[in-house]
Design an enzyme around this catalytic site. Structure first.
Site, short mmCIF file in Angstrom:
data_model
loop_
_atom_site.label_atom_id
_atom_site.label_comp_id
_atom_site.label_asym_id
_atom_site.label_seq_id
_atom_site.Cartn_x
_atom_site.Cartn_y
_atom_site.Cartn_z
N GLY A 14 9.06 -13.98 -8.81
CA GLY A 14 9.18 -13.39 -10.15
C GLY A 14 8.40 -14.12 -11.22
CG ASN A 16 2.93 -11.46 -11.89
OD1 ASN A 16 2.01 -11.55 -12.68
ND2 ASN A 16 2.81 -11.74 -10.60
CG MET A 92 7.22 -8.12 -1.20
SD MET A 92 5.45 -8.10 -1.51
CE MET A 92 4.87 -8.22 0.17
NE ARG A 93 11.39 -1.54 1.28
CZ ARG A 93 11.42 -1.52 2.62
NH1 ARG A 93 11.18 -2.63 3.32
NH2 ARG A 93 11.69 -0.42 3.27
CB ILE A 94 5.26 1.46 0.78
CG1 ILE A 94 4.27 0.32 1.03
CG2 ILE A 94 4.54 2.79 0.56
CD1 ILE A 94 3.45 0.48 2.27
CG ASN A 109 1.61 -3.08 -7.77
OD1 ASN A 109 2.53 -3.89 -7.80
ND2 ASN A 109 0.71 -3.08 -6.80
CG HIS A 111 -3.69 -5.42 -5.18
ND1 HIS A 111 -2.88 -5.23 -4.08
CD2 HIS A 111 -4.90 -5.83 -4.72
CE1 HIS A 111 -3.58 -5.50 -2.99
NE2 HIS A 111 -4.81 -5.87 -3.34
CG ASP A 152 -2.87 -1.58 -3.25
OD1 ASP A 152 -1.95 -1.72 -4.07
OD2 ASP A 152 -2.97 -2.25 -2.22
#
Ligand code: GRF
Length: 202
Positions: A14, A16, A92-94, A109, A111, A152
Site C-alpha cells: 500500500g 501507493n 492483485m485481482r483481474i 490503475n 502499472h 492493461d
C-alpha cells in the site's frame, strides 16, 4: 470545496495508497478517500488506512463464488460508500465486466512500466521489471491508466519515465519506478477528480 470520493483497492504494502493518503491530506486536493478495500487480511496497507482514520473492508476472493461473485461483493461495498472514482493500487485481482461495467470510466490503475510495453496478463510486480531488463530497454517508468476488461489496455492518463541503468536488477529498477508511481498516481487522480468536478458529475 466539493471533493471527489475515492476508493482505493489494495492487496499488499500500500505504498501507493500512502501517496494518495498524503495527497488527500491537503484540503485543496480535489479528492478524499472514502474507503480502502483489500482482498488480503494481512495487507500492510490496511494499517496505513486505519492510521489515517479511513474505513476499511476485507473482501476475500476465496470466500466468494468465482470472479463474478467476488466482483459483485466489491461493487456492493463500493456503492454503499457512494464512491466516485476507484484506484487500484497493487490490487492483485483481474476484474470482470460485473465490476468494470458498474464503474465505467471511473477505474484507474498504476502499472510499473511504460504501457503498452510489458503489460497484459502475467505482467505484474517483478515480472515486469525483469522483462524490461531482459529486453535491454534503456528507459522504463510507470503508467496510470483507465481500467477496461482488456488487461492493461485502457487509455493512459499519464506516464513518468526513469532511466534503466546498466547495473540494474529487477529490484533496483522496481524501487526507482515505484518512487515515480508515488508522484504519478496523485497527479492522475487530481486530473480525473477535477474533470469529474467540472463536469458536475461527482
Ligand atoms: C506497484 O509497483 C504497482 O504498480 C504494482 O504493484 C506495486 C504496488 O505497490 N501493481 P504498493 O502496494 O502500492 O506499495
Amino acid at each position: 470545496m466539493n471533493r471527489v470520493k475515492l476508493a482505493v483497492l489494495i492487496s499488499g504494502d500500500g505504498s501507493n495508497l500512502q501517496a494518495l493518503i498524503d495527497a488527500c491530506d491537503d484540503a485543496d486536493y480535489p479528492a478524499q478517500i472514502a474507503v480502502v478495500i483489500s482482498n488480503k487480511a494481512d495487507a500492510r496497507g490496511l494499517k496505513r488506512a486505519q492510521d489515517a482514520g479511513i474505513a476499511t473492508h476485507i473482501i476475500n476472493h476465496r470466500e466468494h463464488d468465482g470472479r463474478e461473485g467476488f466482483d459483485r461483493a466489491l461493487v456492493d461495498t463500493l456503492q454503499s460508500h457512494h464512491v466516485d472514482l476507484i484506484c487500484l493500487a497493487g490490487f492483485m485481482r483481474i476484474l470482470t465486466p460485473v465490476f468494470i461495467d458498474a464503474f465505467q470510466g471511473r477505474i484507474l490503475n498504476t502499472h510499473p512500466s511504460l504501457l503498452p510495453r510489458h503489460g497484459g496478463e502475467g505482467m505484474y510486480g517483478m515480472h515486469v521489471h525483469a522483462a524490461v531488463i531482459a529486453a535491454g530497454d534503456t528507459v522504463s517508468g510507470c503508467t496510470i491508466h483507465h481500467v477496461i476488461t482488456d488487461v492493461d489496455r485502457g487509455a493512459v492518463i499519464l506516464q513518468k519515465q526513469v532511466d534503466v541503468h546498466a547495473d540494474d536488477n529487477a529490484e533496483t529498477l522496481a524501487k526507482r519506478v515505484l518512487a515515480q508511481e508515488h508522484i504519478a498516481y496523485p497527479e492522475a487522480v487530481r486530473i480525473m477528480a477535477q474533470n469529474l468536478l467540472y463536469s458536475d458529475d461527482a
